[in-house]
Structures are given as C-alpha cells and as structure tokens.
Write a protein that holds these residues in place. Structure first.
Motif, PDB file in Angstrom:
ATOM      1  N   GLY A 121      -9.675  -7.324   7.135  1.00 35.81           N
ATOM      2  CA  GLY A 121      -8.396  -7.878   6.702  1.00 35.81           C
ATOM      3  C   GLY A 121      -7.966  -7.332   5.355  1.00 35.81           C
ATOM      4  O   GLY A 121      -6.777  -7.055   5.123  1.00 35.81           O
ATOM      5  N   ARG A 122      -8.931  -7.162   4.442  1.00 36.24           N
ATOM      6  CA  ARG A 122      -8.599  -6.592   3.141  1.00 36.24           C
ATOM      7  C   ARG A 122      -8.140  -5.141   3.284  1.00 36.24           C
ATOM      8  O   ARG A 122      -7.264  -4.676   2.541  1.00 36.24           O
ATOM      9  CB  ARG A 122      -9.807  -6.695   2.212  1.00 36.24           C
ATOM     10  CG  ARG A 122     -10.106  -8.127   1.774  1.00 36.24           C
ATOM     11  CD  ARG A 122     -11.142  -8.166   0.666  1.00 36.24           C
ATOM     12  NE  ARG A 122     -12.464  -7.769   1.136  1.00 36.24           N
ATOM     13  CZ  ARG A 122     -13.351  -8.604   1.665  1.00 36.24           C
ATOM     14  NH1 ARG A 122     -13.041  -9.887   1.805  1.00 36.24           N
ATOM     15  NH2 ARG A 122     -14.538  -8.174   2.051  1.00 36.24           N
ATOM     16  N   ALA A 123      -8.701  -4.431   4.255  1.00 43.38           N
ATOM     17  CA  ALA A 123      -8.255  -3.062   4.516  1.00 43.38           C
ATOM     18  C   ALA A 123      -6.819  -3.055   5.029  1.00 43.38           C
ATOM     19  O   ALA A 123      -6.005  -2.193   4.638  1.00 43.38           O
ATOM     20  CB  ALA A 123      -9.191  -2.390   5.523  1.00 43.38           C
ATOM     21  N   LEU A 124      -6.473  -4.016   5.886  1.00 41.47           N
ATOM     22  CA  LEU A 124      -5.098  -4.112   6.390  1.00 41.47           C
ATOM     23  C   LEU A 124      -4.117  -4.392   5.258  1.00 41.47           C
ATOM     24  O   LEU A 124      -3.023  -3.815   5.209  1.00 41.47           O
ATOM     25  CB  LEU A 124      -4.999  -5.215   7.443  1.00 41.47           C
ATOM     26  CG  LEU A 124      -5.582  -4.926   8.827  1.00 41.47           C
ATOM     27  CD1 LEU A 124      -5.443  -6.146   9.723  1.00 41.47           C
ATOM     28  CD2 LEU A 124      -4.899  -3.724   9.465  1.00 41.47           C
ATOM     29  N   LYS A 125      -4.506  -5.284   4.345  1.00 46.16           N
ATOM     30  CA  LYS A 125      -3.637  -5.589   3.218  1.00 46.16           C
ATOM     31  C   LYS A 125      -3.470  -4.373   2.318  1.00 46.16           C
ATOM     32  O   LYS A 125      -2.380  -4.138   1.775  1.00 46.16           O
ATOM     33  CB  LYS A 125      -4.210  -6.762   2.424  1.00 46.16           C
ATOM     34  CG  LYS A 125      -4.188  -8.088   3.178  1.00 46.16           C
ATOM     35  CD  LYS A 125      -4.854  -9.190   2.370  1.00 46.16           C
ATOM     36  CE  LYS A 125      -4.902 -10.490   3.158  1.00 46.16           C
ATOM     37  NZ  LYS A 125      -5.605 -11.569   2.411  1.00 46.16           N
ATOM     38  N   ALA A 126      -4.546  -3.599   2.166  1.00 44.16           N
ATOM     39  CA  ALA A 126      -4.453  -2.373   1.363  1.00 44.16           C
ATOM     40  C   ALA A 126      -3.499  -1.380   1.998  1.00 44.16           C
ATOM     41  O   ALA A 126      -2.693  -0.733   1.306  1.00 44.16           O
ATOM     42  CB  ALA A 126      -5.844  -1.755   1.212  1.00 44.16           C
ATOM     43  N   ILE A 127      -3.547  -1.275   3.310  1.00 43.31           N
ATOM     44  CA  ILE A 127      -2.626  -0.385   4.031  1.00 43.31           C
ATOM     45  C   ILE A 127      -1.193  -0.867   3.859  1.00 43.31           C
ATOM     46  O   ILE A 127      -0.265  -0.069   3.684  1.00 43.31           O
ATOM     47  CB  ILE A 127      -3.012  -0.319   5.520  1.00 43.31           C
ATOM     48  CG1 ILE A 127      -4.368   0.371   5.680  1.00 43.31           C
ATOM     49  CG2 ILE A 127      -1.942   0.404   6.325  1.00 43.31           C
ATOM     50  CD1 ILE A 127      -4.948   0.277   7.081  1.00 43.31           C
ATOM     51  N   ARG A 128      -1.006  -2.179   3.907  1.00 43.37           N
ATOM     52  CA  ARG A 128       0.338  -2.738   3.731  1.00 43.37           C
ATOM     53  C   ARG A 128       0.907  -2.419   2.352  1.00 43.37           C
ATOM     54  O   ARG A 128       2.085  -2.070   2.220  1.00 43.37           O
ATOM     55  CB  ARG A 128       0.275  -4.257   3.926  1.00 43.37           C
ATOM     56  CG  ARG A 128       1.604  -4.984   3.697  1.00 43.37           C
ATOM     57  CD  ARG A 128       1.397  -6.485   3.716  1.00 43.37           C
ATOM     58  NE  ARG A 128       0.565  -6.915   2.586  1.00 43.37           N
ATOM     59  CZ  ARG A 128       0.015  -8.128   2.477  1.00 43.37           C
ATOM     60  NH1 ARG A 128       0.196  -9.014   3.436  1.00 43.37           N
ATOM     61  NH2 ARG A 128      -0.713  -8.442   1.420  1.00 43.37           N
ATOM     62  N   GLU A 129       0.076  -2.517   1.332  1.00 45.44           N
ATOM     63  CA  GLU A 129       0.560  -2.305  -0.031  1.00 45.44           C
ATOM     64  C   GLU A 129       0.775  -0.821  -0.331  1.00 45.44           C
ATOM     65  O   GLU A 129       1.779  -0.453  -0.941  1.00 45.44           O
ATOM     66  CB  GLU A 129      -0.441  -2.897  -1.029  1.00 45.44           C
ATOM     67  CG  GLU A 129      -0.641  -4.403  -0.906  1.00 45.44           C
ATOM     68  CD  GLU A 129       0.645  -5.182  -1.082  1.00 45.44           C
ATOM     69  OE1 GLU A 129       1.500  -4.728  -1.880  1.00 45.44           O
ATOM     70  OE2 GLU A 129       0.807  -6.232  -0.421  1.00 45.44           O
ATOM     71  N   ASP A 130      -0.175   0.027   0.067  1.00 42.11           N
ATOM     72  CA  ASP A 130      -0.043   1.466  -0.203  1.00 42.11           C
ATOM     73  C   ASP A 130      -0.973   2.210   0.746  1.00 42.11           C
ATOM     74  O   ASP A 130      -2.179   2.281   0.529  1.00 42.11           O
ATOM     75  CB  ASP A 130      -0.414   1.776  -1.653  1.00 42.11           C
ATOM     76  CG  ASP A 130       0.002   3.190  -2.063  1.00 42.11           C
ATOM     77  OD1 ASP A 130      -0.042   4.094  -1.212  1.00 42.11           O
ATOM     78  OD2 ASP A 130       0.374   3.376  -3.234  1.00 42.11           O
ATOM     79  N   GLU A 131      -0.389   2.753   1.806  1.00 44.78           N
ATOM     80  CA  GLU A 131      -1.190   3.406   2.840  1.00 44.78           C
ATOM     81  C   GLU A 131      -1.893   4.655   2.320  1.00 44.78           C
ATOM     82  O   GLU A 131      -3.047   4.927   2.679  1.00 44.78           O
ATOM     83  CB  GLU A 131      -0.314   3.746   4.046  1.00 44.78           C
ATOM     84  CG  GLU A 131      -1.093   4.296   5.222  1.00 44.78           C
ATOM     85  CD  GLU A 131      -0.245   4.439   6.469  1.00 44.78           C
ATOM     86  OE1 GLU A 131      -0.543   5.337   7.278  1.00 44.78           O
ATOM     87  OE2 GLU A 131       0.712   3.648   6.634  1.00 44.78           O
ATOM     88  N   ILE A 132      -1.226   5.403   1.462  1.00 40.28           N
ATOM     89  CA  ILE A 132      -1.828   6.635   0.927  1.00 40.28           C
ATOM     90  C   ILE A 132      -3.035   6.305   0.055  1.00 40.28           C
ATOM     91  O   ILE A 132      -4.098   6.932   0.152  1.00 40.28           O
ATOM     92  CB  ILE A 132      -0.784   7.444   0.138  1.00 40.28           C
ATOM     93  CG1 ILE A 132       0.349   7.895   1.068  1.00 40.28           C
ATOM     94  CG2 ILE A 132      -1.433   8.646  -0.535  1.00 40.28           C
ATOM     95  CD1 ILE A 132       1.470   8.616   0.368  1.00 40.28           C
ATOM     96  N   ALA A 133      -2.885   5.282  -0.793  1.00 45.07           N
ATOM     97  CA  ALA A 133      -3.995   4.876  -1.650  1.00 45.07           C
ATOM     98  C   ALA A 133      -5.152   4.334  -0.822  1.00 45.07           C
ATOM     99  O   ALA A 133      -6.323   4.599  -1.120  1.00 45.07           O
ATOM    100  CB  ALA A 133      -3.526   3.830  -2.660  1.00 45.07           C
TER     101      ALA A 133
END
Length: 351
Positions: free
Chosen positions: A196-208
């Motif tokens: 889930g934390r990975a999904l949130k990271a993708i939501r905020e900045d996919e490149i990062a």
C-alpha cells in the motif's frame, strides 16, 4: 495492526453481527433493502477507491466489472428449469445450460464472479497501465461500453435486453454486511502494508517511486485486479438482491454513483467511502420525493425523472468548491485515533 487492534476489530465484528441480527429481525423490509444496498455500495466504493484514490489511477469502468460479476453469479445460481423458461427465444449455451450451484455454494459463485471481473480488469490494465495519463480512464470506459453492448447482443449467454429474471434472492444482511466488513478489513490491511505504501508513492510521484526500486506497472496492475475482483463480488450481491440482471442495470450511471461516493468521502480514504456509501444509499431513497409529482393548491408540479442525480451533481460541485479533498480527505479512522480522542476528553471530564 498489532495484537490489540486485531482483538478490538474482532470485538467490533461481533457487535456488527449483533446489529445485523437486530436489523434482520426487527426492521421492516424497506429499511433492510436500503441497508443491503448501502453495504453493497461500501464494497464497490472501497474497491473503487483502491485504484482511484490509493493508487491515483483514474478508472471509469467499475460498472463493467460489476456487470461481469453479476452475470456470472446469475448464470451459476439460476436453476436449470428457470433457465429454460428465461431463454425461450435462444437456448442458453453450454455449460451454463446444465450447471446450477446449490444455495450453500453461493459464496463460491461470488468468488467466481469476482475472478471473472478481475480477469477483465487484467485484460484492460495489462496494455494501458504501462502508459501514463488518461489512457486507463479511456480504456476502462470503453471496456464498460463493450460489456454493455455484449450484454445486449450476446443473447445465447446474456438473454439480451430481456435480461435474466427469477434469480434466487440469496443476498441478505448477513452476506452484505459480512462481506462489506471483510472488504474493508482486507483492503485496509493492504493499504497499510508495504504494498500500500508503494501504491501511495506511485500516486505522489511515479518517477521517484520507480527510482526507489518500485515496479509501478506491477503494483498498479495488481491494485486494478483487486479492485475489479471486489467490484465483481458487489455486482453478484446486487443481482441476487433484486433477483434480476439486465444491460441497463450496470450502465455508466453506476460508475457515476461510485465516483460521487469516493469523491465526497475523500480520494484515498476508506473511512470516507464507507460513511458516504451509507449517506448516498439513504439519500437516494429520501430524494425520490424530488422526482415525484406534487400538488400545491390548484397547481400540480409534474415529477421529473432523474432529478436525484441533479441534486447529487450539485452536491458534488459544492463539495469541490468548499471541501476539495472530500469529507475525510486522506484521513482514516483507527483505534489509535479513537484512544487519542478519549485521552483528550479525560482531563476535561475530571474538571
């Protein structure tokens, strides 16, 4: 979740079961129907929020996944003799023409409906989730329209515009309430996990997120399939609640309903989806008066079908102006938050 949280969640589940028993035995059929609808909205909206809110991918196809689940459950649970009567123009294709699940396998039919919907989600997500932008929204909307066209024209399987009537009404508060609780529990734990934390990271900045070693395509595809699975389960519960399924049951209006629930509750907030799902289900019934004709003195105001959606649309516009992040934003109700609220009240109580 720690051991304390699991114990408290189990206690909450027992309380929910007791509440369902009271509702099933003491509420009238009309109120029970609204509660069943509300729980089904909870399942579909929480699943929809996983891909739209948590993963940040704009999808417009939950009605198509609900249709896949609904038709699958209907074909598996409809008795053979009823299938002969329903498919009087064109016989139902094999093997559905000779297969009927007994009532105790209802949960298995829901699982099959969810798996078919998850397969549809995988079929759409695999080519589109590699791309960025609005490709998923366009593809998922097109997929739902394809399902609508197939439901109207693939008569040997769906019975076309006539639909499938006489589906056994297996859905009750035990099924809808229990599966809604299970859906929230599973997706909540999924969101709070490393996935889930990975999904949130993708939501905020996919490149990062990709630079940190996360595989965006694999994560988004899994979230899309999970969302499709629970949407299919919700569709199966819906058709066995109203005992019929037809192409017009799962039009884009269903997606619009879920979009209202998710946006009003807060994109990324499971708690918001649960609360607004109940509000939406009850408002749908209360606002029937808006569409009914009214007589004031010698004047008669004719009923206008569809006015409920106008009210919901206006409510959505107001929310976007004053509460852009929805009622809950990305906040979640948790046991830690509940205990913190009680601790804040303790000193005031002592005074």
């Amino acid at each position: 979740m720690g051991k304390r949280d699991y114990i408290l969640t189990a206690i909450l589940f027992v309380i929910l079961l007791f509440g369902l028993w009271l509702a099933q035995n003491y509420l009238n059929a009309y109120m029970v129907r609204i509660l069943n609808t509300a729980f089904i909205y909870v399942i579909a909206a929480v699943a929809y929020n996983l891909i739209n809110g948590i993963a940040g991918q704009f999808s417009l196809g939950p009605n198509g996944f609900m249709a896949l689940g609904g038709y699958t459950v209907a074909l598996l649970m409809l008795p053979v003799y009823q299938k002969i009567q329903v498919y009087f123009l064109t016989p139902l294709i094999w093997p559905f023409s000779v297969i009927t699940f007994p009532s105790y396998l209802f949960i298995l039919s829901l699982v099959f409906g969810g798996l078919v919907a998850a397969g549809g989600a995988f079929l759409i997500g695999f080519p589109t989730l590699r791309l960025r932008g609005d490709y998923l929204a366009i593809a998922s909307f097109g997929f739902s329209e394809i399902i609508f066209v197939l439901a109207n024209n693939f008569i040997p399987l769906t019975n076309g515009a006539l639909g499938i009537k006489g589906i056994p009404q297996y859905t009750n508060l035990w099924w809808t309430g229990g599966l809604a609780f299970l859906t929230v529990f599973l997706i909540r734990n999924l969101v709070n996990s490393s996935y889930g934390r990975a999904l949130k990271a993708i939501r905020e900045d996919e490149i990062a997120a990709q630079a940190m070693g996360i595989n965006p395509f694999r994560m988004k595809l899994l979230a899309f399939a999970v969302s499709g699975f629970f949407a299919g389960v919700a569709g199966g519960l819906f058709v066995t609640l109203i005992s019929t399924v037809s192409p017009t049951l799962f039009t884009f209006a269903m997606t619009f309903n879920l979009l209202i629930i998710v946006v009003l509750g807060g994109l990324g907030s499971i708690t918001g989806s649960v609360v607004t799902a109940f509000i939406f289900a009850f408002l749908q019934e209360i606002l029937r008066e808006v569409e009914a004709p009214h007589t004031i003195g010698s004047f008669t105001i004719p009923g206008i079908p569809g006015m409920r959606m106008v009210v919901f649309s206006a409510l959505l516009v107001v929310m976007m102006i004053f509460y852009r992040r929805g009622l809950f934003g990305t906040k979640e109700l948790s046991w830690d938050l509940v205990f913190r609220l009680f601790r804040k009240k303790e000193p005031q109580d002592e005074q």
